[in-house]
Design a protein around this motif. Structure first.
Motif, PDB file in Angstrom:
ATOM      1  N   CYS A   1       1.473  -5.986 -13.536  1.00 49.07           N
ATOM      2  CA  CYS A   1       1.438  -6.396 -12.123  1.00 49.07           C
ATOM      3  C   CYS A   1       0.107  -7.060 -11.775  1.00 49.07           C
ATOM      4  O   CYS A   1       0.064  -8.053 -11.035  1.00 49.07           O
ATOM      5  CB  CYS A   1       1.674  -5.190 -11.222  1.00 49.07           C
ATOM      6  SG  CYS A   1       3.318  -4.460 -11.342  1.00 49.07           S
TER       7      CYS A   1
ATOM      8  N   TRP B   1       5.352  -2.598  -8.426  1.00 42.19           N
ATOM      9  CA  TRP B   1       4.840  -1.315  -7.921  1.00 42.19           C
ATOM     10  C   TRP B   1       5.711  -0.742  -6.815  1.00 42.19           C
ATOM     11  O   TRP B   1       5.925   0.474  -6.755  1.00 42.19           O
ATOM     12  CB  TRP B   1       3.396  -1.462  -7.424  1.00 42.19           C
ATOM     13  CG  TRP B   1       3.225  -2.236  -6.145  1.00 42.19           C
ATOM     14  CD1 TRP B   1       2.913  -3.546  -6.020  1.00 42.19           C
ATOM     15  CD2 TRP B   1       3.338  -1.718  -4.809  1.00 42.19           C
ATOM     16  NE1 TRP B   1       2.839  -3.903  -4.702  1.00 42.19           N
ATOM     17  CE2 TRP B   1       3.084  -2.796  -3.927  1.00 42.19           C
ATOM     18  CE3 TRP B   1       3.623  -0.471  -4.261  1.00 42.19           C
ATOM     19  CZ2 TRP B   1       3.120  -2.666  -2.542  1.00 42.19           C
ATOM     20  CZ3 TRP B   1       3.660  -0.329  -2.883  1.00 42.19           C
ATOM     21  CH2 TRP B   1       3.409  -1.401  -2.038  1.00 42.19           C
ATOM     22  N   SER B   2       6.237  -1.587  -5.925  1.00 39.12           N
ATOM     23  CA  SER B   2       6.949  -1.073  -4.753  1.00 39.12           C
ATOM     24  C   SER B   2       8.290  -0.438  -5.107  1.00 39.12           C
ATOM     25  O   SER B   2       8.701   0.543  -4.472  1.00 39.12           O
ATOM     26  CB  SER B   2       7.151  -2.192  -3.732  1.00 39.12           C
ATOM     27  OG  SER B   2       7.978  -3.216  -4.249  1.00 39.12           O
TER      28      SER B   2
ATOM     29  N   SER C   1      -3.756  -7.653  -2.131  1.00 39.19           N
ATOM     30  CA  SER C   1      -2.721  -7.158  -3.036  1.00 39.19           C
ATOM     31  C   SER C   1      -3.305  -6.821  -4.403  1.00 39.19           C
ATOM     32  O   SER C   1      -3.000  -5.771  -4.990  1.00 39.19           O
ATOM     33  CB  SER C   1      -1.620  -8.213  -3.174  1.00 39.19           C
ATOM     34  OG  SER C   1      -0.674  -7.838  -4.147  1.00 39.19           O
TER      35      SER C   1
ATOM     36  N   GLY D   1      -5.300  -3.599  -4.260  1.00 33.19           N
ATOM     37  CA  GLY D   1      -4.433  -2.431  -4.174  1.00 33.19           C
ATOM     38  C   GLY D   1      -3.797  -2.074  -5.508  1.00 33.19           C
ATOM     39  O   GLY D   1      -3.750  -0.901  -5.900  1.00 33.19           O
ATOM     40  N   ILE D   2      -3.317  -3.090  -6.239  1.00 32.95           N
ATOM     41  CA  ILE D   2      -2.664  -2.818  -7.528  1.00 32.95           C
ATOM     42  C   ILE D   2      -3.686  -2.362  -8.568  1.00 32.95           C
ATOM     43  O   ILE D   2      -3.380  -1.518  -9.425  1.00 32.95           O
ATOM     44  CB  ILE D   2      -1.905  -4.066  -8.011  1.00 32.95           C
ATOM     45  CG1 ILE D   2      -0.839  -4.467  -6.990  1.00 32.95           C
ATOM     46  CG2 ILE D   2      -1.234  -3.802  -9.360  1.00 32.95           C
ATOM     47  CD1 ILE D   2      -0.126  -5.763  -7.309  1.00 32.95           C
TER      48      ILE D   2
ATOM     49  N   ASN E   1      -0.368 -10.922 -10.521  1.00 34.63           N
ATOM     50  CA  ASN E   1      -1.048 -11.227  -9.259  1.00 34.63           C
ATOM     51  C   ASN E   1      -2.188 -12.212  -9.473  1.00 34.63           C
ATOM     52  O   ASN E   1      -2.351 -13.171  -8.703  1.00 34.63           O
ATOM     53  CB  ASN E   1      -1.566  -9.936  -8.635  1.00 34.63           C
ATOM     54  CG  ASN E   1      -1.974 -10.098  -7.188  1.00 34.63           C
ATOM     55  OD1 ASN E   1      -2.803 -10.929  -6.833  1.00 34.63           O
ATOM     56  ND2 ASN E   1      -1.410  -9.298  -6.321  1.00 34.63           N
TER      57      ASN E   1
ATOM     58  N   ALA F   1      -1.981  -2.980  -1.080  1.00 31.48           N
ATOM     59  CA  ALA F   1      -0.922  -3.735  -1.746  1.00 31.48           C
ATOM     60  C   ALA F   1       0.159  -4.164  -0.761  1.00 31.48           C
ATOM     61  O   ALA F   1       0.697  -5.272  -0.845  1.00 31.48           O
ATOM     62  CB  ALA F   1      -0.308  -2.894  -2.869  1.00 31.48           C
ATOM     63  N   THR F   2       0.466  -3.294   0.208  1.00 31.57           N
ATOM     64  CA  THR F   2       1.474  -3.624   1.223  1.00 31.57           C
ATOM     65  C   THR F   2       0.986  -4.740   2.134  1.00 31.57           C
ATOM     66  O   THR F   2       1.743  -5.661   2.476  1.00 31.57           O
ATOM     67  CB  THR F   2       1.815  -2.373   2.055  1.00 31.57           C
ATOM     68  OG1 THR F   2       2.269  -1.334   1.189  1.00 31.57           O
ATOM     69  CG2 THR F   2       2.901  -2.679   3.077  1.00 31.57           C
TER      70      THR F   2
ATOM     71  N   ALA G   1       4.394  -7.489  -6.730  1.00 34.04           N
ATOM     72  CA  ALA G   1       4.822  -6.623  -5.626  1.00 34.04           C
ATOM     73  C   ALA G   1       6.023  -5.765  -6.015  1.00 34.04           C
ATOM     74  O   ALA G   1       6.063  -4.555  -5.743  1.00 34.04           O
ATOM     75  CB  ALA G   1       5.155  -7.469  -4.400  1.00 34.04           C
TER      76      ALA G   1
END
Length: 535
Positions: free
Chosen positions: A219, A51-52, A109, A112-113, A223, A156-157, A48
């Protein structure tokens, strides 16, 4: 960090556990689950944070998104990252349980990544890079390209939202003794912040210095590892059935009070429902009616047909216990103090997004090492000190930005301002010190003042504060951008220093508002503690 004495079972406890009947051992849980849950937290947090913390730079550099637009999107993303954990906790507590929510969220998640990884490695999923002639030569991304990017960020969020709180809650469910739960939380938070530090330094550096593909690839691996470890440990977990969310009981009070708006409010305790029902998994004890917000007392007034022959509630949305009514009153009383946190965090959120834009234009070299730009968005007395420090940081930000603007004169559009990025350190350090005072202070205040049935919402209140602050910061930047010329796409042509001065003014006004709220607030938890100490 050292483990508290008694954190792990002693030899005597271990012997006692080994002699327990088989039916007790089937309950599972205990310290055997600790490595699985903390390793899961480490993996998901690395993913997380990777990327964030660098999504602004990714949108600007790879998708040609205008800098202020990217800053606003980043604020919305961070608001959702703060708000979604509350929704995830409600779903876990009320419907699916922690294990299912964590598995589903980890998959979201991961998806999304993976999409972010594809966006960074497949040319057709992003616009061509800008050439050196200036920002006017940049080609804006197409609607399909933006759609894939936004879907990736959204998934991802959502993944972060479904795991950040539920992992901690599930970990605490594995222990019966309070001292074991506290020790777990100590190590859980240590793992969380350690993983976040690594992600905002090492992974972000890989994204900036090597490639986005390698960064997002790390990432993805983190994950996957976190999810696999979590699933492998499933046979050791104690699975607690969904018991309902405390937010549901608060909503029931409002609905019941409205439905009984014509009922006469009584001053007799016997006219109210006191039964200790296990509603929503919370044992509700007897209480006495209070005179504040008397309208809400109607929710606990007993009328014909409200209870069953055995004394339990017949209609949950028409009758509540008096303790549940008083719990809602407690939240209402503390809400003015809580609201000061929103206005406090809003300028910080503005600063976090704009500091990245400043860092991009400045010299980030320390010898041979180049600091990643994404690395820079990083009871009552303590809270007050935090207010003052955070407001002061806005004034320092304004002074530093004025100096940066003077240095930016007579240089090319894409040239780096001859000013070290370390000039941003004092303002960020002041913000960090302010947060070190007011965030723990707020959490301690909420935990101290909240009734027993709502202790778990203390962290949720802080998360809601951050979420609203990020959303409000987006609105503030939007208004300033629309009504003034202070925030153009090229910040060297704007007046970001004036934005910081506005934030300083808002912080000062909010500090005065906080002082008024603190002056009139009466502690509810402290008298109870004092009485217990006398006994």
């Amino acid at each position: 960090m050292s483990m508290e004495e008694g954190s792990f079972p002693s030899d005597g406890e271990a012997a006692q556990l080994s002699s327990t009947p088989a039916i007790d051992r089937k309950q599972r849980g205990g310290w055997i689950t600790f490595p699985f849950i903390t390793a899961t937290m480490a993996g998901l947090t690395l993913a997380a944070g990777g990327w964030s913390n660098n999504v602004i730079v990714f949108m600007i550099g790879e998708f040609n998104v205008k800098s202020i637009d990217a800053a606003q999107i980043w604020s919305v993303v961070n608001g959702c990252i703060s708000m979604f954990p509350i929704l995830g906790a409600i779903v876990a507590d009320s419907f699916l349980g922690n294990f299912s929510v964590i598995c589903i969220s980890s998959l979201l998640s991961l998806l999304g990544i993976v999409l972010l990884l594809l966006c960074s490695t497949i040319d057709s999923l992003r616009p061509p890079p800008c050439d050196q002639s200036g920002p006017t030569s940049c080609i804006t991304p197409s609607k399909p390209q933006l759609s894939i990017l936004y879907i990736a960020i959204t998934l991802a969020t959502l993944g972060v939202g479904g795991t950040r709180y539920t992992l901690g809650s599930m970990g605490a469910d594995q222990f019966d003794l309070p001292q074991h739960q506290w020790s777990f939380f100590n190590w859980y938070l240590f793992t969380l912040y350690a993983a976040m530090t690594i992600s905002t330094t090492a992974i972000v550096y890989v994204e900036d210095a090597v490639s986005w593909g390698w960064g997002f690839g790390i990432c993805v691996v983190a994950n996957v590892v976190g999810l696999i470890v979590f699933v492998v440990g499933s046979r050791f977990y104690r699975h607690v059935k969904p018991k309902g969310s405390p937010f549901t009981s608060l909503a029931r009070v409002v609905v019941a009070a409205v439905r009984k708006r014509n009922v006469v409010v009584s001053n007799k305790s016997d006219d109210y429902y006191h039964r200790a029902d296990d509603i929503g998994g919370v044992n509700v004890f007897a209480a006495t009616p209070t005179s504040t917000f008397k309208f809400l007392n109607r929710a606990a007034v007993k009328t014909e047909g409200d209870t069953k022959p055995d004394g339990s509630i017949a209609k949950l949305w028409k009758l509540c216990t008096l303790q549940e009514v008083n719990d809602l009153k407690t939240l209402i009383k503390i809400s003015p103090l809580w609201s000061t946190g929103i206005l406090l965090s809003t300028p910080i959120a503005v600063q976090m997004s704009l500091a990245t834009l400043q860092a991009i234009t400045m010299d980030r070299h320390l010898g041979f090492f180049k600091i990643p730009a994404g690395r820079f968005p990083p009871p009552l007395q303590r809270i007050g000190i935090g207010h003052a420090l955070c407001a002061l940081s806005m004034a320092v930000s304004a002074v530093v930005e004025s100096k940066r603007l003077k240095k930016s004169q007579n240089i090319g559009t894409n040239s780096i301002v001859p000013m070290s990025v370390l000039w941003l350190v004092p303002q960020l350090a002041l913000t960090g010190m302010g947060e070190a005072f007011h965030f723990p202070g707020n959490t301690a205040l909420y935990y101290q003042e909240f009734p027993a049935a709502l202790k778990s919402t203390a962290t949720a209140m802080e998360a809601m504060t951050l979420a609203f602050a990020f959303y409000l910061s987006t609105a503030v930047v939007g208004v300033v951008r629309r009504e003034t010329g202070w925030l153009p796409n090229n910040i060297n042509e704007g007046r970001m220093d004036k934005v910081y001065w506005v934030c300083f003014g808002l912080g000062g006004i909010n500090f005065m508002y906080f002082l008024v709220c603190a002056l009139f607030y009466k502690y509810q938890g402290l008298p109870k503690v004092a009485d217990e100490n006398k006994d």
